[in-house]
Write an enzyme that holds these catalytic residues in place. Structure first.
Site, PDB file in Angstrom:
ATOM      1  N   VAL A  76     -25.727 116.967  22.167  1.00  0.00           N
ATOM      2  CA  VAL A  76     -26.455 118.073  21.547  1.00  0.00           C
ATOM      3  C   VAL A  76     -25.953 119.385  22.128  1.00  0.00           C
ATOM      4  O   VAL A  76     -25.773 120.367  21.426  1.00  0.00           O
ATOM      5  CB  VAL A  76     -27.967 118.007  21.866  1.00  0.00           C
ATOM      6  CG1 VAL A  76     -28.725 119.013  21.019  1.00  0.00           C
ATOM      7  CG2 VAL A  76     -28.494 116.622  21.648  1.00  0.00           C
ATOM      8  N   GLY A  77     -25.770 119.384  23.449  1.00  0.00           N
ATOM      9  CA  GLY A  77     -25.312 120.598  24.107  1.00  0.00           C
ATOM     10  C   GLY A  77     -23.804 120.731  23.970  1.00  0.00           C
ATOM     11  O   GLY A  77     -23.097 119.751  23.699  1.00  0.00           O
TER      12      GLY A  77
ATOM     13  N   GLY B  68     -40.113 123.464  19.603  1.00  0.00           N
ATOM     14  CA  GLY B  68     -39.188 123.072  18.546  1.00  0.00           C
ATOM     15  C   GLY B  68     -39.446 121.646  18.073  1.00  0.00           C
ATOM     16  O   GLY B  68     -40.549 121.125  18.193  1.00  0.00           O
ATOM     17  N   ARG B  69     -38.399 121.026  17.541  1.00  0.00           N
ATOM     18  CA  ARG B  69     -38.532 119.688  16.947  1.00  0.00           C
ATOM     19  C   ARG B  69     -39.066 118.644  17.913  1.00  0.00           C
ATOM     20  O   ARG B  69     -39.914 117.840  17.558  1.00  0.00           O
ATOM     21  CB  ARG B  69     -37.154 119.213  16.470  1.00  0.00           C
ATOM     22  CG  ARG B  69     -36.784 119.720  15.119  1.00  0.00           C
ATOM     23  CD  ARG B  69     -35.627 118.906  14.566  1.00  0.00           C
ATOM     24  NE  ARG B  69     -34.988 119.663  13.501  1.00  0.00           N
ATOM     25  CZ  ARG B  69     -34.036 120.560  13.706  1.00  0.00           C
ATOM     26  NH1 ARG B  69     -33.583 120.796  14.935  1.00  0.00           N
ATOM     27  NH2 ARG B  69     -33.525 121.210  12.682  1.00  0.00           N
ATOM     28  N   ILE B  70     -38.516 118.634  19.132  1.00  0.00           N
ATOM     29  CA  ILE B  70     -38.931 117.596  20.085  1.00  0.00           C
ATOM     30  C   ILE B  70     -40.397 117.791  20.474  1.00  0.00           C
ATOM     31  O   ILE B  70     -41.164 116.833  20.544  1.00  0.00           O
ATOM     32  CB  ILE B  70     -38.015 117.604  21.327  1.00  0.00           C
ATOM     33  CG1 ILE B  70     -36.594 117.198  20.913  1.00  0.00           C
ATOM     34  CG2 ILE B  70     -38.539 116.655  22.396  1.00  0.00           C
ATOM     35  CD1 ILE B  70     -35.544 117.378  22.005  1.00  0.00           C
TER      36      ILE B  70
ATOM     37  N   ARG C  86     -34.069 120.979  30.636  1.00  0.00           N
ATOM     38  CA  ARG C  86     -32.986 121.194  31.585  1.00  0.00           C
ATOM     39  C   ARG C  86     -33.601 121.432  32.954  1.00  0.00           C
ATOM     40  O   ARG C  86     -34.668 122.080  33.047  1.00  0.00           O
ATOM     41  CB  ARG C  86     -32.129 122.410  31.182  1.00  0.00           C
ATOM     42  CG  ARG C  86     -31.243 122.179  29.972  1.00  0.00           C
ATOM     43  CD  ARG C  86     -30.071 121.233  30.294  1.00  0.00           C
ATOM     44  NE  ARG C  86     -29.243 120.946  29.117  1.00  0.00           N
ATOM     45  CZ  ARG C  86     -29.319 119.812  28.399  1.00  0.00           C
ATOM     46  NH1 ARG C  86     -30.195 118.882  28.709  1.00  0.00           N
ATOM     47  NH2 ARG C  86     -28.507 119.630  27.382  1.00  0.00           N
TER      48      ARG C  86
ATOM     49  N   ASP D 155     -37.294 114.209  33.696  1.00  0.00           N
ATOM     50  CA  ASP D 155     -36.075 113.543  33.248  1.00  0.00           C
ATOM     51  C   ASP D 155     -34.852 114.293  33.767  1.00  0.00           C
ATOM     52  O   ASP D 155     -33.755 113.757  33.762  1.00  0.00           O
ATOM     53  CB  ASP D 155     -36.040 113.497  31.716  1.00  0.00           C
ATOM     54  CG  ASP D 155     -34.856 112.704  31.185  1.00  0.00           C
ATOM     55  OD1 ASP D 155     -34.603 111.604  31.724  1.00  0.00           O
ATOM     56  OD2 ASP D 155     -34.182 113.172  30.250  1.00  0.00           O
TER      57      ASP D 155
ATOM     58  N   HIS E  49     -32.164 111.399  33.790  1.00  0.00           N
ATOM     59  CA  HIS E  49     -31.688 112.011  32.541  1.00  0.00           C
ATOM     60  C   HIS E  49     -31.389 110.957  31.462  1.00  0.00           C
ATOM     61  O   HIS E  49     -30.251 110.834  30.994  1.00  0.00           O
ATOM     62  CB  HIS E  49     -30.447 112.880  32.815  1.00  0.00           C
ATOM     63  CG  HIS E  49     -30.285 113.981  31.796  1.00  0.00           C
ATOM     64  ND1 HIS E  49     -29.674 115.181  32.065  1.00  0.00           N
ATOM     65  CD2 HIS E  49     -30.676 114.050  30.494  1.00  0.00           C
ATOM     66  CE1 HIS E  49     -29.676 115.941  30.987  1.00  0.00           C
ATOM     67  NE2 HIS E  49     -30.280 115.276  30.023  1.00  0.00           N
TER      68      HIS E  49
ATOM     69  N   SER F 203     -32.300 110.487  25.933  1.00  0.00           N
ATOM     70  CA  SER F 203     -31.705 109.988  24.681  1.00  0.00           C
ATOM     71  C   SER F 203     -31.160 108.568  24.824  1.00  0.00           C
ATOM     72  O   SER F 203     -30.522 108.053  23.907  1.00  0.00           O
ATOM     73  CB  SER F 203     -30.586 110.928  24.223  1.00  0.00           C
ATOM     74  OG  SER F 203     -29.477 110.847  25.106  1.00  0.00           O
TER      75      SER F 203
END
Lengths: 348, 348
Positions: free
Chosen positions: A79-80, A165-167, A258, A284, A309, A312
């Site tokens: 994503v990043g 946002g979405r998350i 982050r 995370d 982390h 995902s």
């Protein structure tokens, strides 16, 4: 048409690439858990039309020069794109693919897990692991933490989102049946609240309140607070000593964005005091990861749960990211649509 | 009117008892994490009209004889009453209070946490704890597990419930926004499915299917399987080698009922093989607990997450259990309603 692929992307994504007979795939032959060797990459990328990279592979002038003028697309399975020199890619007129959105559901799952663990685990996992379960006799308030869910319809629970946002919205959807009644969020101070969307979400989830607030109110009112804003200088240590001091003693803090958004020292200090505030944290991400050793103050703090982390990290989502990276590359090379590309027009 | 209280029940419950001026409270003066000393209890219970006990306090002829004919009510701060000799209590015409229902939401919260941990933790917590995060480089499928939620509306997910009472239904409610599409359950083979309730739940949660099945189908079809049935001989080792062999490689198993329902040896063996089946397990209870040491096969198994029987361990729920125990006692003594009493008519 040579395509260099910097890691084993799994059967599904490789299948998409192999279905294009014109492509000559050169896949990093090293072990899966090692990033493609830089020298190998520089040697093999020469004359390639496309390259599929990961967060671990720096895309800069050196790499792009090594590829030469044949290169048309860089596709990252992430994503990043902090590892990509956007200017260098844009200036050459290349396309850049990335993989947003597909990880929304996996990250939202992890947010719920961390919120629950931050209030309920209380060192219980380590006690069992250490074989000392038998030393802890039952007591009325033993191992207790604050409850995420309400126990009666007369109670209220406020979920806070730093970044909405979405998350965050996918996380909110999962929180509703736990009895969440109020939702507060903070976002980019420059952008006004989206009152139409907010009203729609409030109705959809049958909430008593959903509104944008400042950081102080967010910290003060949240029973469970999710940090889900982008990294970078503008959000650096936004969760600091001052913020933490406002939080409830029964609140839990989750960071799945982050590590730089949370001041680790301040959080360890807040959790370690005699009357901790917040009650616990589930992370995370940690600033400076993966260089987070056993002596890190948050690792030593029993009220802090840390996972490495993995937001995902599900087979479905990583497969979706890998196939999205493959489709982005194929789209760019065969004039088909690219499902997700970064707008580089300002660099061209 | 002497009342013996076997543990510190917290301010709220003690307040309810103290509000009745007629009561003379005798509270176990030892530390919270030690059950009331048996000798202390036998000495102090003499002449009491009521006693509030925990799972750790055996209620038998010895105790009831020590109390003598003044005793009118036994109130236990627990859902289970395995520690109470029902015949002995019933024969004396005493009332017995217990605390069901109030822990439903806390246990359902834990079920969701364990389901997520069983698929997502993958040893990640231990790696961070051990300070070895830096040794694990990112790889496309590193730390991956099956995803609890669906990633697109075209996918399906089947939740299975072994036992489909209040806690299972509260867990189901929380699962819906994760994208669960099918629900299967098994229950007492003697009782027919409640088709009216099942149809109502299916509609309420917008499921494609909700139905009662046999154990084999439950094992075979579930993506996430919750064991939430009562203990005792009829459910002993219902999750055994044969059951586990039917499960999907991507499924996760959660047990938040009683340890005796799951054959620990068989589960450790199933999780430890080269192709594990199910993928992982999350347990709040283990047969023989708390005598579950570091050498226990499930403690040594990285795909098994264990928490030390903390399903009801939240401040809200334990307070609700303690206050319920207090109200049960007060109700019985002052001819007010008892919120939750065990029907002992068959023993009288």
């Amino acid at each position: 048409m040579k395509v260099v692929v910097c890691r084993n992307l799994g059967e599904d994504a490789v299948g998409i690439l192999k279905a294009k007979k014109e492509l000559d795939l050169v896949v990093w032959p090293g072990p899966d858990d090692k990033a493609a060797d830089r020298r190998w990459l520089l040697e093999n990328v020469e004359g390639a039309v496309g390259v599929i990279v990961m967060l671990t592979d720096k895309v800069d002038d050196e790499l792009l020069d090594a590829a030469g003028p044949s290169l048309r697309v860089v596709s990252t399975m992430s994503v990043g794109y902090e590892h990509v020199d956007l200017k260098a890619v844009g200036r050459r007129g290349l396309k850049l693919g990335y993989t947003p959105d597909v990880l929304t559901e996996a990250v939202a799952d992890l947010c719920i897990m961390l919120a629950l663990m931050a209030s309920r685990v209380n060192n219980g996992v380590s006690i069992v692991q250490a074989g000392t379960w038998r030393d802890y006799s039952w007591k009325p308030f033993g191992f207790c933490g604050p409850q995420l869910s309400t126990t009666s319809p007369s109670q209220t629970r406020t979920a806070g989102f730093l970044g909405f946002g979405r998350i965050a919205q996918a996380t909110l959807r999962r929180l509703v049946p736990f009895g969440i009644t109020h939702v507060l969020y903070s976002g980019n101070p420059g952008s006004p609240p989206d009152s139409e969307r907010d009203a729609a979400l409030q109705t959809q989830h049958n909430l008593r309140e959903l509104r944008k607030v400042d950081l102080k109110e967010l910290a003060r009112e949240s029973d469970v607070l999710f940090v889900l804003a982008p990294g970078g200088p503008s959000t650096y240590h936004v969760v600091n000593e001052e913020f933490l001091r406002e939080m409830k003693e029964t609140a839990v803090l989750v960071n799945a964005s982050r590590g730089t958004l949370v001041d680790s020292e301040a959080l360890a200090e807040a959790l370690g005091r005699e009357r901790p505030r917040p009650f616990g944290a589930g992370l995370d991400v940690v600033e400076g990861e993966p260089n987070v050793g056993a002596e890190h103050p948050l690792v030593k703090e029993p009220r802090c749960v840390i996972v490495p982390h993995v937001a995902s990290a599900t087979f479905e989502t990583r497969t979706a990211m890998a196939t999205r990276a493959a489709y982005n590359l194929v789209g760019a090379l065969f004039d088909e649509p690219m499902p997700s590309s970064v707008d580089l027009s300002s660099f061209q």
